[in-house]
Write a protein that holds these residues in place. Structure first.
Motif, PDB file in Angstrom:
ATOM      1  N   LYS A  10       3.990  -2.599  -9.205  1.00 53.77           N
ATOM      2  CA  LYS A  10       2.786  -2.655 -10.009  1.00 53.77           C
ATOM      3  C   LYS A  10       2.701  -4.006 -10.712  1.00 53.77           C
ATOM      4  CE  LYS A  10       1.452   1.665  -9.392  1.00 53.77           C
ATOM      5  NZ  LYS A  10       0.163   2.012  -8.746  1.00 53.77           N
ATOM      6  N   TYR A  16       2.532   1.850 -16.634  1.00 50.26           N
ATOM      7  CA  TYR A  16       1.618   2.675 -15.841  1.00 50.26           C
ATOM      8  C   TYR A  16       1.988   4.145 -15.969  1.00 50.26           C
ATOM      9  CZ  TYR A  16       0.296  -1.768 -13.792  1.00 50.26           C
ATOM     10  OH  TYR A  16      -0.140  -3.056 -13.629  1.00 50.26           O
ATOM     11  N   ASP A  19       0.661   7.148 -10.334  1.00 47.04           N
ATOM     12  CA  ASP A  19       0.502   6.158  -9.267  1.00 47.04           C
ATOM     13  C   ASP A  19      -0.911   6.252  -8.708  1.00 47.04           C
ATOM     14  OD1 ASP A  19       1.012   4.256  -7.337  1.00 47.04           O
ATOM     15  OD2 ASP A  19       1.808   5.716  -5.908  1.00 47.04           O
ATOM     16  N   ASN A  23      -4.113   0.572  -9.487  1.00 48.87           N
ATOM     17  CA  ASN A  23      -3.205  -0.030 -10.468  1.00 48.87           C
ATOM     18  C   ASN A  23      -3.847  -0.103 -11.857  1.00 48.87           C
ATOM     19  OD1 ASN A  23      -1.156  -0.454  -8.573  1.00 48.87           O
ATOM     20  ND2 ASN A  23      -2.012  -2.422  -7.960  1.00 48.87           N
ATOM     21  N   CYS A  62      -5.014  -6.077 -11.812  1.00 52.03           N
ATOM     22  CA  CYS A  62      -5.190  -4.626 -11.919  1.00 52.03           C
ATOM     23  C   CYS A  62      -6.600  -4.209 -11.506  1.00 52.03           C
ATOM     24  CB  CYS A  62      -4.927  -4.175 -13.355  1.00 52.03           C
ATOM     25  SG  CYS A  62      -3.302  -4.586 -13.993  1.00 52.03           S
TER      26      CYS A  62
END
Length: 359
Positions: A10, A16, A19, A23, A62
């Motif tokens: 990531k 995070y 999953d 992201n 991201c």
């Protein structure tokens, strides 16, 4: 990332929850505030809070979908470094006290992973057989934004910003300096910085210091700033270079599959970030990311949040080009705030345009 690897990679430096392919980070309060600070600066055409810039640029990794060529290579941004003037006597024993570069652990691990060469259709340029079952590297660029002090008459600001970008495709570090005044001194300072700074996990991972120094290229063929001064008949504030640095970084990230990405065009819209793929796209991306990581917000709270970033009337280029990216951003997915370009009524989400002062 391939499911064959039990621990998906990531983008750092974020945490995070769970999953997902997009992201989406679990932003801390401080991280969220840093992104908000950068968004406000972009909407008002003011100078962003410097310590927030690297984090915001890291966030550009991201909430990105997979493009037609697969997963886009990432760029990592280290906190801004202050570059002291080089002070060397004949014995080279009067060195400034350079800070140590401490890369994120995951970035150091990524440097040990094989890099899939773009030149050779994805073949590895690292033949270490011990890496056969490890995930491939994700970071093509390691970026270091620098701040230099300049003493220039008729300017109150004394900070000039430059950027060093290590490109794993070519195993080269390119230093970009877009400001035309006192470049020779800054080049000497940055050379001595990289000659002496400690960077465990980076320079020693690349090779010896001598080899590293031989892989530095100094890109200073930028004339736009000088041409602006000739037109305005007055100095461009040195700290305006933070926009040029951000634009250079975004240009690299947007063209991460381009072999010659280090050749940044010397054009006005890149120096100031006005090009539609630069600051407007960055603004739209950060705004959508902030809203995505707060899925429980009500419509009223979303509106109050977005109103902070109402774009000034005089920033016509920002208003029009931001709208283009808001319309395109994940238009095939539903969301509370998203502006779906496929629906004539905007899916009831036209309020974002009004809140941002976008025509």
């Amino acid at each position: 990332m391939s499911s064959s690897f039990p621990f998906p990679i990531k983008p750092v430096p974020f945490m995070y929850l769970g999953d997902n392919d997009r992201n989406l980070p679990d932003l801390s309060d401080d991280e969220f505030c840093d992104l908000v600070a950068v968004l406000k600066a972009l909407a008002r055409s003011s100078y962003p809070r410097l310590e927030a810039v690297p984090l915001a640029l890291n966030a550009y990794n991201c909430n990105q979908g997979t493009d037609d060529d697969g997963e886009r290579p990432w760029a990592y941004f280290y906190p801004i470094t202050m570059i002291p003037p080089a002070r060397l006597d004949e014995k080279n024993d009067l060195l400034p006290n350079y800070p140590e570069i401490e890369l994120d652990f995951e970035v150091c691990q990524d440097l040990k992973r094989r890099w899939r060469s773009i030149r050779y259709g994805g073949d590895d340029n690292n033949n270490n057989q011990s890496m056969e079952f490890s995930p491939p590297a994700r970071y093509r660029f390691l970026c270091f934004i620098h701040k230099h002090r300049i003493d220039r008459k008729n300017t109150l600001q004394k900070g000039v910003h430059t950027i060093s970008i290590w490109d794993r495709e070519w195993d080269e570090l390119i230093w970009h300096d877009t400001y035309h005044v006192d470049r020779i001194s800054r080049r000497k300072d940055i050379r001595e910085f990289w000659r002496h700074v400690k960077a465990p996990g980076f320079i020693d991972e690349v090779d010896s210091r001598e080899h590293f120094m031989s892989r530095i290229r100094y890109r200073t063929v930028y004339h736009i700033c000088e041409q602006i001064e000739e037109t305005l008949r007055g100095p461009v504030p040195p700290r305006h270079t933070i926009y040029a640095v951000m634009s250079t970084a975004l240009f690299h990230m947007n063209n991460a599959r381009d072999l010659q990405v280090s050749i940044v065009p010397d054009r006005l819209e890149l120096f100031g970030g006005q090009h539609k793929g630069l600051l407007p796209r960055f603004f739209a991306h950060l705004l959508c990311l902030c809203l995505d990581v707060r899925p429980g917000w009500s419509r009223a709270r979303q509106k109050r949040f977005v109103l902070q970033f109402r774009i000034l009337e005089r920033l016509q280029w920002m208003r029009l080009r931001t709208r283009e990216y808001l319309e395109l951003h994940d238009s095939d997915r539903d969301g509370e705030y998203r502006v779906d370009a496929k629906k004539k009524d905007g899916g009831g989400r036209q309020w974002m345009y009004e809140a941002l002062n976008i025509p």
